[in-house]
Write an enzyme that holds these catalytic residues in place. Structure first.
Site, PDB file in Angstrom:
ATOM      1  N   LYS A   1      -5.194   6.228   5.467  1.00  0.00           N
ATOM      2  CA  LYS A   1      -5.321   6.881   4.168  1.00  0.00           C
ATOM      3  C   LYS A   1      -4.256   6.330   3.250  1.00  0.00           C
ATOM      4  O   LYS A   1      -3.074   6.272   3.630  1.00  0.00           O
ATOM      5  CB  LYS A   1      -5.126   8.401   4.352  1.00  0.00           C
ATOM      6  CG  LYS A   1      -5.211   9.211   3.093  1.00  0.00           C
ATOM      7  CD  LYS A   1      -6.601   9.738   2.870  1.00  0.00           C
ATOM      8  CE  LYS A   1      -6.842  10.198   1.449  1.00  0.00           C
ATOM      9  NZ  LYS A   1      -7.256   9.130   0.506  1.00  0.00           N
TER      10      LYS A   1
ATOM     11  N   SER B   1      -5.271  14.856  -1.534  1.00  0.00           N
ATOM     12  CA  SER B   1      -6.387  14.025  -1.065  1.00  0.00           C
ATOM     13  C   SER B   1      -6.855  14.531   0.292  1.00  0.00           C
ATOM     14  O   SER B   1      -8.050  14.575   0.577  1.00  0.00           O
ATOM     15  CB  SER B   1      -5.961  12.560  -0.937  1.00  0.00           C
ATOM     16  OG  SER B   1      -5.988  11.934  -2.199  1.00  0.00           O
TER      17      SER B   1
ATOM     18  N   GLN C   1       3.435   4.792   3.671  1.00  0.00           N
ATOM     19  CA  GLN C   1       2.365   5.795   3.701  1.00  0.00           C
ATOM     20  C   GLN C   1       2.235   6.465   5.074  1.00  0.00           C
ATOM     21  O   GLN C   1       1.863   7.631   5.168  1.00  0.00           O
ATOM     22  CB  GLN C   1       1.040   5.105   3.320  1.00  0.00           C
ATOM     23  CG  GLN C   1      -0.052   6.038   2.859  1.00  0.00           C
ATOM     24  CD  GLN C   1       0.069   6.452   1.403  1.00  0.00           C
ATOM     25  OE1 GLN C   1       0.343   5.620   0.548  1.00  0.00           O
ATOM     26  NE2 GLN C   1      -0.123   7.724   1.121  1.00  0.00           N
TER      27      GLN C   1
ATOM     28  N   GLY D   1      -6.691   6.511  -5.390  1.00  0.00           N
ATOM     29  CA  GLY D   1      -6.138   5.815  -6.549  1.00  0.00           C
ATOM     30  C   GLY D   1      -4.688   5.413  -6.348  1.00  0.00           C
ATOM     31  O   GLY D   1      -4.028   5.820  -5.407  1.00  0.00           O
ATOM     32  N   ASP D   2      -4.197   4.581  -7.241  1.00  0.00           N
ATOM     33  CA  ASP D   2      -2.779   4.198  -7.321  1.00  0.00           C
ATOM     34  C   ASP D   2      -2.630   3.525  -8.688  1.00  0.00           C
ATOM     35  O   ASP D   2      -3.499   3.710  -9.564  1.00  0.00           O
ATOM     36  CB  ASP D   2      -2.380   3.260  -6.163  1.00  0.00           C
ATOM     37  CG  ASP D   2      -0.865   3.065  -6.073  1.00  0.00           C
ATOM     38  OD1 ASP D   2      -0.173   3.985  -5.626  1.00  0.00           O
ATOM     39  OD2 ASP D   2      -0.368   1.985  -6.468  1.00  0.00           O
TER      40      ASP D   2
ATOM     41  N   ASN E   1      -0.619   8.450 -14.324  1.00  0.00           N
ATOM     42  CA  ASN E   1      -1.033   9.692 -13.676  1.00  0.00           C
ATOM     43  C   ASN E   1       0.160  10.520 -13.205  1.00  0.00           C
ATOM     44  O   ASN E   1       0.263  11.714 -13.510  1.00  0.00           O
ATOM     45  CB  ASN E   1      -1.964   9.344 -12.494  1.00  0.00           C
ATOM     46  CG  ASN E   1      -2.289  10.563 -11.671  1.00  0.00           C
ATOM     47  OD1 ASN E   1      -1.601  10.864 -10.704  1.00  0.00           O
ATOM     48  ND2 ASN E   1      -3.316  11.295 -12.063  1.00  0.00           N
TER      49      ASN E   1
ATOM     50  N   LYS F   1       4.843   9.269   5.040  1.00  0.00           N
ATOM     51  CA  LYS F   1       4.513  10.244   4.004  1.00  0.00           C
ATOM     52  C   LYS F   1       3.350  11.126   4.465  1.00  0.00           C
ATOM     53  O   LYS F   1       3.395  12.345   4.378  1.00  0.00           O
ATOM     54  CB  LYS F   1       4.115   9.483   2.729  1.00  0.00           C
ATOM     55  CG  LYS F   1       3.747  10.373   1.570  1.00  0.00           C
ATOM     56  CD  LYS F   1       3.195   9.581   0.398  1.00  0.00           C
ATOM     57  CE  LYS F   1       4.087   8.426   0.040  1.00  0.00           C
ATOM     58  NZ  LYS F   1       3.753   7.852  -1.275  1.00  0.00           N
TER      59      LYS F   1
ATOM     60  N   LYS G   1      -3.047   1.067   2.895  1.00  0.00           N
ATOM     61  CA  LYS G   1      -2.933   0.794   1.455  1.00  0.00           C
ATOM     62  C   LYS G   1      -3.812  -0.404   1.127  1.00  0.00           C
ATOM     63  O   LYS G   1      -4.073  -1.242   1.989  1.00  0.00           O
ATOM     64  CB  LYS G   1      -1.481   0.477   1.082  1.00  0.00           C
ATOM     65  CG  LYS G   1      -1.171   0.624  -0.386  1.00  0.00           C
ATOM     66  CD  LYS G   1      -0.967   2.078  -0.792  1.00  0.00           C
ATOM     67  CE  LYS G   1      -0.864   2.245  -2.288  1.00  0.00           C
ATOM     68  NZ  LYS G   1      -0.488   3.621  -2.660  1.00  0.00           N
TER      69      LYS G   1
ATOM     70  N   THR H   1       0.152  14.707  -7.694  1.00  0.00           N
ATOM     71  CA  THR H   1       1.387  13.964  -7.389  1.00  0.00           C
ATOM     72  C   THR H   1       2.517  14.413  -8.320  1.00  0.00           C
ATOM     73  O   THR H   1       3.635  14.685  -7.869  1.00  0.00           O
ATOM     74  CB  THR H   1       1.159  12.443  -7.489  1.00  0.00           C
ATOM     75  OG1 THR H   1      -0.013  12.114  -6.752  1.00  0.00           O
ATOM     76  CG2 THR H   1       2.333  11.675  -6.929  1.00  0.00           C
TER      77      THR H   1
END
Ligand code: NDP
Length: 449
Positions: free
Chosen positions: A93, A380, A114, A168-169, A243, A117, A129, A212
């Site tokens: 993810k 998410s 990630q 998204g990123d 964002n 996290k 990623k 976020t």
């Protein structure tokens, strides 16, 4: 920071040899390995099972050609990536970054971070990623759509709701997720939760867009509470205007702070009366314009070209929300000299190792990205749960869960730091707490991969 433990030092030296020039990746690994020293010394099974050797190596990396046609009919070629880093505790993810700076080093640093996290959120998600060196700036809607479709026409064979769930990123928002989701649905003939950040009403979760930025402020609030302090009356500087930055502004303001500066890659705006996040939303999400156009709405504000200068603006709370390594030692020292009291990372690895060290040495509470910005991926995860159950939760329900998750993450990081006699060191605490769950799952699952 320096790694002293022999086992960790050897793993890191080998990694440097095998990945020459991948500076962001090696920086992210160095930070984590340095934090893990006290754990490796207490847990010989981690060394026996070679967990560190294994965890630094991605399970799989997919690199592919993305060929698409621009509005003039010219064929354009970009490079696409998906790093499937670790799936010991759940499907891979992590977001998709669309930015010309994207390369393998950046993909690997983001995928590596990630893992820890996602583990910290308490939800069953592995780390991954992806992205491309495609530059969305200045592209028409039709070009964005054709690129996203071309990107997904390869990626679709490697992902799935139980395999790998992108989101998204930088450069990938609701519009891009929509085009990618549409292509996935067409190619697979299935409507599943394969991407998060979907539109509300089409499988998306309420509060994902805000998550976020809100989560960052909930985490910062825990840091403030630990110091018997609050957002009330604090001046806040937030870099970026995408964002994360936009919704960090909204929540920081709601909690009583005043956001006096924001930026994009062209420069920063300063408004001593406080920046209204709705104006930023209008400029960035609707007009898709540059940050200096804020002055069209608020003529008393100022614009300064160049993004680094934002860290010379005096503030109580600094929330870097743009990109990696945006605060170097010099900027950290400028913030400290101007009296910054708290720093929390909204972007991924926005502070260099030297900048982090400078804040810690000055005794400034510092919230590292993998804990402070985990609210996005946590939500998410909540979107995935809703998709699996075919249910939609209300905004309030999702927001309440997000708040609880951010409190839990803060507590987990603070406890882990205290247990290794480094109270208040949230960098060490977050790395240890995130790592242990994944390491234990890897040991439990055997040594064959
Ligand atoms: P957006 O694309 O929405 O916004 C990015 C912002 O940062 C823009 O203002 C952009 O300015 C600026 N920026 C990007 N690259 C650079 C650069 N090289 N130099 C200076 N400014 C730059 O991205 P997000 O808000 O989604 O992401 C921001 C950060 O937060 C990233 O580090 C991302 O990995 C991280 N993050 C995002 C999550 C999410 O849910 N979206 C979750 C967790 C972390 P410009 O428009 O001029 O390029």
């Amino acid at each position: 920071m320096a790694i002293n433990n022999e086992y960790l030092k050897n793993v890191y030296a080998g990694l440097c040899q095998r990945n020459p020039g991948e500076k962001e990746f090696l920086q992210a690994v160095e930070e984590v390995l340095t934090s893990l020293e006290p754990i490796v010394e207490r847990r010989p099974d981690i060394v026996k099972h070679k967990i560190i050797d294994r965890i630094v190596e991605p399970e799989r990396i997919i690199i592919f050609r993305v060929s698409w046609t621009d509005d003039q009919g010219n064929i354009q070629v970009n490079r696409g990536y998906r790093v499937q880093y670790n799936s010991a505790i759940g499907p891979y993810k992590g977001g998709i970054r669309l930015h010309p700076s994207v390369n393998l080093s950046i993909m690997k640093f983001l995928g590596f971070e990630q893992i820890f996290k996602n583990s910290l959120t308490g939800l069953p998600m592995g780390g991954g990623k992806g992205g491309s060196d495609f530059d969305p700036k200045g592209k028409s809607d039709a070009e964005i759509m054709r690129f996203c479709q071309a990107f997904m026409s390869e990626l679709y064979r490697h992902i799935g709701a139980d395999t790998d769930v992108p989101a998204g990123d930088i450069g990938t928002g609701a519009r891009e997720i929509g085009y990618m989701f549409g292509m996935y649905r067409k190619l697979r003939n299935e409507f599943t939760g394969v991407l998060t950040g979907k539109k509300v009403g089409a499988g998306g979760s309420l509060a994902r867009t805000e998550a976020t930025g809100y989560g960052l402020c909930y985490f910062t609030n825990e840091m403030l509470k630990a110091a018997e302090d609050s957002f009330e009356g604090k001046t806040v500087v937030i870099s970026g205007s995408g964002n994360v930055a936009t919704y960090a502004n909204q929540k920081a303001t709601q909690l009583g702070g005043k956001v006096v500066a924001m930026s994009d890659s062209s420069g920063y705006i300063y408004d001593p009366n406080g920046i209204d996040y709705r104006v930023i939303k209008q400029i960035k999400e609707v007009n898709r314009a540059r940050i200096h156009t804020y002055l069209d709405y608020v003529p008393t504000a100022t614009f300064t070209p160049g993004c680094k200068g934002i860290w010379t603006v005096p503030c109580d709370i600094a929330l870097p929300c743009a990109t990696q390594n945006e605060i170097d030692e010099e900027s950290a020292n400028a913030l400290i000299a101007n009296g910054v009291k708290y720093v929390a990372e909204g972007a991924n690895m926005p502070c260099t190792l030297e900048a982090t060290k400078a804040f810690q040495t000055a005794g400034i509470p510092f919230g590292p990205a993998k804990a402070a910005n985990a609210g996005g991926v946590a939500t998410s995860g909540l979107e995935m749960s809703q998709n699996s159950q075919r249910l939609n939760w209300t905004f309030e329900e999702v927001d309440a869960k997000l708040q609880q998750i951010m409190k839990n993450i803060y507590a987990a990081a603070a406890d882990a730091a205290a247990q290794v006699d480094m109270p208040g060191n949230l960098v060490v605490g977050a790395n240890i707490a995130g790592f242990l769950k994944v390491a234990d799952a890897m040991i439990w699952q055997g040594d064959a991969f």
